[in-house]
Scaffold this motif. Structure first.
Motif, PDB file in Angstrom:
ATOM      1  N   THR A  84       0.803  -1.221   0.000  1.00  0.00           N
ATOM      2  CA  THR A  84       0.000   0.000   0.000  1.00  0.00           C
ATOM      3  C   THR A  84       0.836   1.272   0.000  1.00  0.00           C
ATOM      4  O   THR A  84       0.576   2.182  -0.781  1.00  0.00           O
ATOM      5  CB  THR A  84      -0.954   0.002   1.213  1.00  0.00           C
ATOM      6  OG1 THR A  84      -1.787  -1.147   1.122  1.00  0.00           O
ATOM      7  CG2 THR A  84      -1.816   1.239   1.248  1.00  0.00           C
ATOM      8  N   ARG A  88       0.705   3.817  -3.029  1.00  0.00           N
ATOM      9  CA  ARG A  88       0.152   5.142  -2.764  1.00  0.00           C
ATOM     10  C   ARG A  88       1.084   6.243  -3.260  1.00  0.00           C
ATOM     11  O   ARG A  88       0.637   7.211  -3.870  1.00  0.00           O
ATOM     12  CB  ARG A  88      -0.138   5.307  -1.270  1.00  0.00           C
ATOM     13  CG  ARG A  88      -0.910   6.573  -0.953  1.00  0.00           C
ATOM     14  CD  ARG A  88      -1.399   6.597   0.482  1.00  0.00           C
ATOM     15  NE  ARG A  88      -2.483   5.632   0.635  1.00  0.00           N
ATOM     16  CZ  ARG A  88      -2.615   4.816   1.667  1.00  0.00           C
ATOM     17  NH1 ARG A  88      -1.755   4.838   2.648  1.00  0.00           N
ATOM     18  NH2 ARG A  88      -3.627   3.987   1.737  1.00  0.00           N
ATOM     19  N   SER A  89       2.385   6.080  -3.048  1.00  0.00           N
ATOM     20  CA  SER A  89       3.314   7.129  -3.500  1.00  0.00           C
ATOM     21  C   SER A  89       3.340   7.209  -5.030  1.00  0.00           C
ATOM     22  O   SER A  89       3.463   8.287  -5.599  1.00  0.00           O
ATOM     23  CB  SER A  89       4.721   6.898  -2.944  1.00  0.00           C
ATOM     24  OG  SER A  89       5.314   5.754  -3.528  1.00  0.00           O
ATOM     25  N   ASN A 140      -0.225   8.636  -6.420  1.00  0.00           N
ATOM     26  CA  ASN A 140      -0.353  10.074  -6.186  1.00  0.00           C
ATOM     27  C   ASN A 140       0.401  10.897  -7.209  1.00  0.00           C
ATOM     28  O   ASN A 140       0.093  12.072  -7.414  1.00  0.00           O
ATOM     29  CB  ASN A 140       0.103  10.437  -4.768  1.00  0.00           C
ATOM     30  CG  ASN A 140      -0.897  10.012  -3.728  1.00  0.00           C
ATOM     31  OD1 ASN A 140      -2.091   9.945  -3.996  1.00  0.00           O
ATOM     32  ND2 ASN A 140      -0.423   9.708  -2.538  1.00  0.00           N
ATOM     33  N   GLU A 186      -8.092   1.762  -2.065  1.00  0.00           N
ATOM     34  CA  GLU A 186      -7.369   2.018  -0.818  1.00  0.00           C
ATOM     35  C   GLU A 186      -6.187   2.965  -1.051  1.00  0.00           C
ATOM     36  O   GLU A 186      -5.931   3.850  -0.247  1.00  0.00           O
ATOM     37  CB  GLU A 186      -6.875   0.697  -0.232  1.00  0.00           C
ATOM     38  CG  GLU A 186      -6.169   0.850   1.097  1.00  0.00           C
ATOM     39  CD  GLU A 186      -5.723  -0.486   1.668  1.00  0.00           C
ATOM     40  OE1 GLU A 186      -4.851  -0.452   2.551  1.00  0.00           O
ATOM     41  OE2 GLU A 186      -6.230  -1.534   1.248  1.00  0.00           O
ATOM     42  N   GLU A 187      -5.476   2.760  -2.155  1.00  0.00           N
ATOM     43  CA  GLU A 187      -4.317   3.595  -2.449  1.00  0.00           C
ATOM     44  C   GLU A 187      -4.721   4.998  -2.916  1.00  0.00           C
ATOM     45  O   GLU A 187      -4.049   5.976  -2.650  1.00  0.00           O
ATOM     46  CB  GLU A 187      -3.418   2.941  -3.502  1.00  0.00           C
ATOM     47  CG  GLU A 187      -2.606   1.771  -2.995  1.00  0.00           C
ATOM     48  CD  GLU A 187      -3.392   0.476  -2.933  1.00  0.00           C
ATOM     49  OE1 GLU A 187      -4.487   0.393  -3.522  1.00  0.00           O
ATOM     50  OE2 GLU A 187      -2.916  -0.466  -2.283  1.00  0.00           O
ATOM     51  N   LEU A 188      -5.844   5.075  -3.641  1.00  0.00           N
ATOM     52  CA  LEU A 188      -6.272   6.344  -4.219  1.00  0.00           C
ATOM     53  C   LEU A 188      -7.078   7.205  -3.256  1.00  0.00           C
ATOM     54  O   LEU A 188      -7.103   8.423  -3.385  1.00  0.00           O
ATOM     55  CB  LEU A 188      -7.131   6.093  -5.463  1.00  0.00           C
ATOM     56  CG  LEU A 188      -6.418   5.492  -6.652  1.00  0.00           C
ATOM     57  CD1 LEU A 188      -7.414   4.969  -7.661  1.00  0.00           C
ATOM     58  CD2 LEU A 188      -5.512   6.528  -7.279  1.00  0.00           C
ATOM     59  N   GLY A 189      -7.751   6.554  -2.338  1.00  0.00           N
ATOM     60  CA  GLY A 189      -8.694   7.274  -1.487  1.00  0.00           C
ATOM     61  C   GLY A 189     -10.053   7.282  -2.166  1.00  0.00           C
ATOM     62  O   GLY A 189     -10.144   7.337  -3.396  1.00  0.00           O
TER      63      GLY A 189
END
Length: 182
Positions: free
Chosen positions: A69, A73-74, A77, A101-104
């Motif tokens: 994750t 996520r990095s 983004n 989950e990673e993007l929101g």
């Protein structure tokens, strides 16, 4: 993996500086998805994005799902919405949901507005099921075969103009006669 891992990570690092997509794809052609994800995790965000941008989008999308994750996520983004929307669209629906989950939730919902409506509706339907349940794994894209279908006719049958993820279920028609034979 035929080489030691630190050597593989250095190879990825040097490939991230190459602009020739074909060279990168050839070099990584036989690398397992899990190994590539592990290697990308060890790179900087910029190096990871460079690799993902130069491999086939179908593979890049799967790599994002395979990454832990924090690493994913990095990277997400830093990726443009058009790229992420394409990844969401080509991933199997349950994997596309994993990217949420990673993007929101807010950015993920915005990206659902960009992908084809049919796919967005299916993802939203799956999100209605609690996490970790079978409902989240369901798909409406499947191929139903019967016992008399040959493998050759099944493989050669054109499912669609573009490849679609599908699950194959075999339906065996057991008759009294076939049960008696066994």
């Amino acid at each position: 993996m035929t080489q030691d891992f630190p050597t593989f990570v250095e190879k990825l690092r040097s490939l991230s500086r190459i602009q020739d997509t074909e060279v990168i794809r050839e070099e990584l052609e036989d690398v397992r998805v899990e190994d590539l994800a592990e290697g990308i995790q060890r790179l900087s965000t910029e190096e990871g994005i460079a690799i993902l941008n130069r491999i086939a989008p179908e593979i890049a999308a799967v790599e994002l799902v395979e990454l832990p994750t924090a690493s994913a996520r990095s990277i997400v983004n830093a990726l443009p919405d058009t790229t992420l929307a394409h990844y969401i669209d080509i991933l199997p629906m349950d994997d596309a949901i994993d990217l949420r989950e990673e993007l929101g939730p807010e950015r993920f919902d915005d990206l659902l507005e960009v992908i084809p409506k049919e796919d967005a509706l299916e993802i939203r339907r799956l999100l209605g099921y609690p996490e970790g349940t079978v409902g989240r794994l369901m798909t409406e894209r499947y191929l139903l075969l019967n016992f008399i279908s040959s493998i050759n006719s099944t493989i050669s049958w054109p499912l669609a103009p573009a490849p679609l993820p599908c699950f194959i279920f075999m339906c065996l028609r057991l008759t009294a006669r076939s049960i008696e034979r066994n």
